[in-house]
Design a protein around this motif. Structure first.
Motif, PDB file in Angstrom:
ATOM      1  N   SER A  37      -1.368  -2.602  -1.008  1.00  0.00           N
ATOM      2  CA  SER A  37      -0.276  -2.454  -0.001  1.00  0.00           C
ATOM      3  C   SER A  37      -0.401  -2.907   1.257  1.00  0.00           C
ATOM      4  CB  SER A  37       0.567  -1.632  -0.575  1.00  0.00           C
ATOM      5  OG  SER A  37       1.305  -1.513  -2.036  1.00  0.00           O
ATOM      6  N   LEU A  38      -1.642  -3.786   1.818  1.00  0.00           N
ATOM      7  CA  LEU A  38      -2.336  -3.799   3.137  1.00  0.00           C
ATOM      8  C   LEU A  38      -0.783  -3.016   4.232  1.00  0.00           C
ATOM      9  CD1 LEU A  38      -5.468  -5.239   2.537  1.00  0.00           C
ATOM     10  CD2 LEU A  38      -5.353  -2.818   3.553  1.00  0.00           C
ATOM     11  N   LYS A  39      -1.121  -3.050   6.048  1.00  0.00           N
ATOM     12  CA  LYS A  39      -0.521  -2.926   6.824  1.00  0.00           C
ATOM     13  C   LYS A  39      -0.904  -3.193   7.723  1.00  0.00           C
ATOM     14  CE  LYS A  39       2.489   1.116   4.745  1.00  0.00           C
ATOM     15  NZ  LYS A  39       2.696   2.007   5.270  1.00  0.00           N
ATOM     16  N   LYS A  90      -2.970   7.896   1.097  1.00  0.00           N
ATOM     17  CA  LYS A  90      -2.938   7.843  -0.617  1.00  0.00           C
ATOM     18  C   LYS A  90      -1.615   7.259  -0.721  1.00  0.00           C
ATOM     19  CE  LYS A  90      -2.748  12.484  -0.391  1.00  0.00           C
ATOM     20  NZ  LYS A  90      -2.118  14.082   0.116  1.00  0.00           N
ATOM     21  N   GLY A  91      -1.899   6.791  -1.997  1.00  0.00           N
ATOM     22  CA  GLY A  91      -0.748   6.208  -2.849  1.00  0.00           C
ATOM     23  C   GLY A  91      -1.464   4.690  -2.769  1.00  0.00           C
ATOM     24  N   ARG A  92      -1.717   4.561  -2.090  1.00  0.00           N
ATOM     25  CA  ARG A  92      -2.308   2.912  -1.569  1.00  0.00           C
ATOM     26  C   ARG A  92      -4.119   2.768  -1.835  1.00  0.00           C
ATOM     27  NH1 ARG A  92      -2.220   0.838   3.605  1.00  0.00           N
ATOM     28  NH2 ARG A  92      -2.145   2.676   3.886  1.00  0.00           N
ATOM     29  N   GLN A 111      -2.858 -10.619   4.234  1.00  0.00           N
ATOM     30  CA  GLN A 111      -2.224 -10.992   4.625  1.00  0.00           C
ATOM     31  C   GLN A 111      -1.281  -8.876   4.378  1.00  0.00           C
ATOM     32  OE1 GLN A 111       1.129 -12.907   2.718  1.00  0.00           O
ATOM     33  NE2 GLN A 111      -0.329 -12.664   0.919  1.00  0.00           N
ATOM     34  N   VAL A 112      -0.248  -9.218   4.900  1.00  0.00           N
ATOM     35  CA  VAL A 112       0.435  -8.013   4.998  1.00  0.00           C
ATOM     36  C   VAL A 112       0.740  -7.953   3.489  1.00  0.00           C
ATOM     37  CG1 VAL A 112       2.406  -6.187   5.281  1.00  0.00           C
ATOM     38  CG2 VAL A 112       0.623  -7.346   7.724  1.00  0.00           C
TER      39      VAL A 112
END
Length: 126
Positions: free
Chosen positions: A85-87, A65-67, A13-14
């Motif tokens: 923090s997947l999008k 970057k950062g994720r 999930q997001v």
């Protein structure tokens, strides 16, 4: 002669997390800089992250970057991609790649990597 096998993909999930793994065999793992690329439907394969032979240098695409964090274990002959923090736009087939150049640099272009895995699907939805 290098063989790369990715694993760890799936449906998430997001906002969730996944960790991808890529195991190298056939050659000395520590001689290769390693990278992760991804390809979404209808798009070209793009750079995600890379790590030098020693593990001391890393580079990331601005979009991750950062994720995302790339790391390697030269005892297990494995490179990892921790994705947090997947999008939705992270949805793609993720490919592991090896760069056999004799330096400790980190390269980011597809043509710099000569060995590729078959890919693992990452799907982000909500």
């Amino acid at each position: 002669q290098v063989q790369l096998v990715e694993s760890g993909g799936g449906l998430v999930q997001v906002g969730g997390s996944l960790r991808l793994s890529c195991a190298l065999s056939g050659r000395i793992f520590s001689s290769y800089a390693m990278g992760w690329f991804r390809q979404a439907p209808g798009k070209e394969r793009e750079f995600v992250a890379a790590i030098s032979r020693s593990g001391g240098r890393t580079r990331y695409a601005e979009s991750v970057k950062g994720r995302f964090t790339i790391s390697r274990d030269n005892v297990k002959n494995t490179v990892y991609l921790q994705m947090n923090s997947l999008k939705r736009e992270d949805t793609a087939v993720y490919y592991c790649a090896a760069d056999d150049r004799d330096d400790d640099g980190v390269r980011v272009f597809r043509d710099d990597f000569d060995s590729w895995g078959q890919g693992t699907q990452v799907t982000v939805s909500s």
